[in-house]
Design a protein around this motif. Structure first.
Motif, PDB file in Angstrom:
ATOM      1  N   LEU A   1       0.823  -1.207   0.000  1.00  0.00           N
ATOM      2  CA  LEU A   1       0.000   0.000   0.000  1.00  0.00           C
ATOM      3  C   LEU A   1       0.859   1.260   0.000  1.00  0.00           C
ATOM      4  N   THR A   2       1.783   1.367   0.962  1.00  0.00           N
ATOM      5  CA  THR A   2       2.595   2.572   1.136  1.00  0.00           C
ATOM      6  C   THR A   2       3.523   2.797  -0.050  1.00  0.00           C
ATOM      7  N   GLU A   3       3.705   4.060  -0.407  1.00  0.00           N
ATOM      8  CA  GLU A   3       4.587   4.440  -1.507  1.00  0.00           C
ATOM      9  C   GLU A   3       5.640   5.430  -1.022  1.00  0.00           C
ATOM     10  N   PRO A   4       6.675   5.669  -1.824  1.00  0.00           N
ATOM     11  CA  PRO A   4       7.710   6.619  -1.404  1.00  0.00           C
ATOM     12  C   PRO A   4       7.161   7.984  -1.005  1.00  0.00           C
ATOM     13  N   SER A   5       6.085   8.423  -1.668  1.00  0.00           N
ATOM     14  CA  SER A   5       5.516   9.740  -1.343  1.00  0.00           C
ATOM     15  C   SER A   5       4.065   9.652  -0.884  1.00  0.00           C
TER      16      SER A   5
ATOM     17  N   PRO B   1      -2.790   7.614   1.714  1.00  0.00           N
ATOM     18  CA  PRO B   1      -2.756   6.644   0.612  1.00  0.00           C
ATOM     19  C   PRO B   1      -3.593   7.062  -0.589  1.00  0.00           C
ATOM     20  N   SER B   2      -4.504   8.003  -0.405  1.00  0.00           N
ATOM     21  CA  SER B   2      -5.297   8.458  -1.553  1.00  0.00           C
ATOM     22  C   SER B   2      -4.428   9.148  -2.600  1.00  0.00           C
ATOM     23  N   SER B   3      -3.213   9.533  -2.208  1.00  0.00           N
ATOM     24  CA  SER B   3      -2.322  10.203  -3.164  1.00  0.00           C
ATOM     25  C   SER B   3      -1.400   9.216  -3.876  1.00  0.00           C
ATOM     26  N   MET B   4      -1.646   7.914  -3.732  1.00  0.00           N
ATOM     27  CA  MET B   4      -0.790   6.931  -4.393  1.00  0.00           C
ATOM     28  C   MET B   4      -0.768   7.150  -5.901  1.00  0.00           C
ATOM     29  N   THR B   5       0.363   6.842  -6.498  1.00  0.00           N
ATOM     30  CA  THR B   5       0.522   7.026  -7.942  1.00  0.00           C
ATOM     31  C   THR B   5       0.579   5.705  -8.700  1.00  0.00           C
ATOM     32  N   THR B   6       0.661   4.576  -8.000  1.00  0.00           N
ATOM     33  CA  THR B   6       0.610   3.280  -8.665  1.00  0.00           C
ATOM     34  C   THR B   6      -0.727   3.134  -9.374  1.00  0.00           C
TER      35      THR B   6
ATOM     36  N   VAL C   1      -2.702  -4.153 -16.280  1.00  0.00           N
ATOM     37  CA  VAL C   1      -1.290  -3.801 -16.349  1.00  0.00           C
ATOM     38  C   VAL C   1      -0.993  -2.807 -15.229  1.00  0.00           C
ATOM     39  N   LEU C   2      -0.054  -3.188 -14.340  1.00  0.00           N
ATOM     40  CA  LEU C   2       0.267  -2.371 -13.169  1.00  0.00           C
ATOM     41  C   LEU C   2       1.636  -1.718 -13.331  1.00  0.00           C
ATOM     42  N   ASN C   3       1.705  -0.432 -12.957  1.00  0.00           N
ATOM     43  CA  ASN C   3       2.960   0.299 -12.930  1.00  0.00           C
ATOM     44  C   ASN C   3       3.001   1.172 -11.683  1.00  0.00           C
ATOM     45  N   GLY C   4       4.157   1.218 -11.024  1.00  0.00           N
ATOM     46  CA  GLY C   4       4.287   2.082  -9.860  1.00  0.00           C
ATOM     47  C   GLY C   4       5.379   1.617  -8.924  1.00  0.00           C
ATOM     48  N   GLN C   5       5.438   2.253  -7.762  1.00  0.00           N
ATOM     49  CA  GLN C   5       6.432   1.944  -6.741  1.00  0.00           C
ATOM     50  C   GLN C   5       5.750   1.837  -5.386  1.00  0.00           C
ATOM     51  N   LYS C   6       6.281   0.962  -4.564  1.00  0.00           N
ATOM     52  CA  LYS C   6       5.828   0.827  -3.185  1.00  0.00           C
ATOM     53  C   LYS C   6       7.058   0.817  -2.273  1.00  0.00           C
ATOM     54  N   ARG C   7       6.867   1.233  -1.013  1.00  0.00           N
ATOM     55  CA  ARG C   7       7.996   1.290  -0.080  1.00  0.00           C
ATOM     56  C   ARG C   7       7.566   0.815   1.309  1.00  0.00           C
ATOM     57  N   TRP C   8       8.527   0.299   2.040  1.00  0.00           N
ATOM     58  CA  TRP C   8       8.315  -0.223   3.397  1.00  0.00           C
ATOM     59  C   TRP C   8       7.324  -1.390   3.410  1.00  0.00           C
TER      60      TRP C   8
END
Length: 393
Positions: free
Chosen positions: A134-138, A143-148, A158-165
């Motif tokens: 769920l969590t992303e670098p920014s 979480p509503s601001s996720m960019t994935t 087709v999924l694109n994005g980044q996740k962190r932690w």
């Protein structure tokens, strides 16, 4: 007499024989398999993967879920188990939380019958490890601001994005990935969950190194590059943020208990040390200032344990409300970290070594206090409950 010296209110008397049996079974595992080695694992920043099959055998994975090979234990039993696991180490309690309260709960709450049948029995048995992306670098507290993003192309997503932690990601066989999807009917994006086998092309998980907290655990960065999934990979139920938030509530509940396990272990360490450490001709335990520290810490521990128990009874009765979980997460993490820091002072300079657990617990709790909702987030949840005014922005 209560099992623990810190139980000044005989809270133990409020548990059933079955609940105490569950607690003692997990405590025995922690005493036998965790305590002798945790200082080394923490020092070397190693998650002891060899413990995961044993944890599965104890029924810890998906312990509070029913069916599909899960143990189906009560909320209070699960809470007691989390208290004992975190008395060993927060990182090992987090393994149970990531696997059961997050990844397995997501499939159990929001998945199709096919998804549940495919994954939950294997995950309960420890044959498959899951993660919850769920969590992303920014995008942490928001979480509503996720960019994935996930876009539909014919019969594929087709999924694109980044996740962190993301806990356990580099060892997981399946990831629950949350992404923005265009909802043409609503005319806006909506968050949806996807069941992603981690051997899918374009999925990469990289362990995060250099941590000063949660060292005996595993958190990762995830890269999603044109990850192609079949149409049925989407979690069909509960679109929107209520999907991941309902899983976070499960994890937060476990944290309310777990943090008290770390706190109790720190106090007991301080009690033992103060009874043996001689200063100015008598043990530290014989000094008024030391006794004040021990009493103040134990009072806060007992308050937190009563909060956790109240949450557990409400959860089992079906009367638990989300803001109540925020009471437990906010209060118990805040209290636990102060208890562990104060317990370290009783141990003096020796308390900064791995020979004693309080500072390790305090360092771990810096992470526990942050994930699944920071102090600020839970404060605003409770402020909203009290005033009726949302103040998140």
């Amino acid at each position: 007499m209560p099992t623990h010296r810190t139980d000044l209110l005989n809270i133990e008397s409020q548990f059933s024989a079955e609940e105490l049996q569950t607690r003692d079974r997990i405590a025995e595992f922690v005493d036998r398999r965790v305590r002798p080695h945790i200082a080394q694992w923490y020092d070397e920043a190693v998650l002891p993967l060899e413990l995961l099959p044993e944890m599965a055998e104890l029924g810890l994975f998906g312990m509070h879920l029913s069916g599909y090979g899960c143990a189906g234990r009560s909320a209070v039993e699960y809470g007691l188990a989390m208290q004992e696991m975190e008395a060993g180490d927060s990182g090992l309690r987090t393994v149970v939380s990531v696997q059961g309260s997050l990844a397995m709960s997501a499939i159990h709450k929001h998945g199709s019958q096919e998804q549940m049948q495919q994954w939950l029995p294997k995950m309960a048995a420890g044959e498959a490890i899951g993660c919850f992306a769920l969590t992303e670098p920014s995008a942490g507290s928001d979480p509503s601001s996720m960019t994935t993003r996930a876009r539909r192309e014919g019969e594929e997503w087709v999924l694109n994005g980044q996740k962190r932690w993301i806990g356990l990601a580099s060892e997981a066989q399946v990831a629950i990935v949350w992404a923005q999807v265009a909802d043409e009917q609503a005319g806006k994006d909506v968050v949806r969950g996807f069941v992603v086998p981690t051997d899918t092309a374009g999925f990469t998980a990289t362990p995060i190194t250099g941590k000063l907290s949660m060292r005996a655990s595993l958190q990762c960065d995830i890269e999603l590059t044109d990850v192609r999934l079949p149409a049925e990979a989407i979690l069909p139920e509960n679109p929107g943020l209520r999907g991941p938030f309902s899983c976070l509530s499960e994890a937060r509940y476990g944290i309310a208990w777990g943090a008290m396990g770390a706190a109790r272990d720190a106090i007991e360490s301080a009690l033992d040390y103060s009874a043996e450490r001689m200063q100015f001709g008598k043990p530290l335990a014989g000094y008024q200032l030391t006794q004040k520290k021990l009493v103040d810490m134990t009072l806060e521990l007992n308050k937190g344990q009563l909060i956790a128990l109240n949450l557990g009874r409400a959860k089992d009765a079906g009367t638990l409300e989300n803001h109540m979980i925020s009471v437990g997460k906010l209060n118990n993490c805040r209290a636990a970290i102060e208890i562990c820091r104060e317990a370290r002072t009783v141990l003096g300079g020796n308390g900064i070594t791995g020979d004693h657990p309080p500072l390790r617990h305090a360092n771990n709790l810096e992470s526990v206090r942050t994930y699944e909702g920071t102090d600020e987030v839970h404060t605003l949840i409770l402020g909203h409950q009290l005033t009726g005014e949302p103040a998140f922005r």
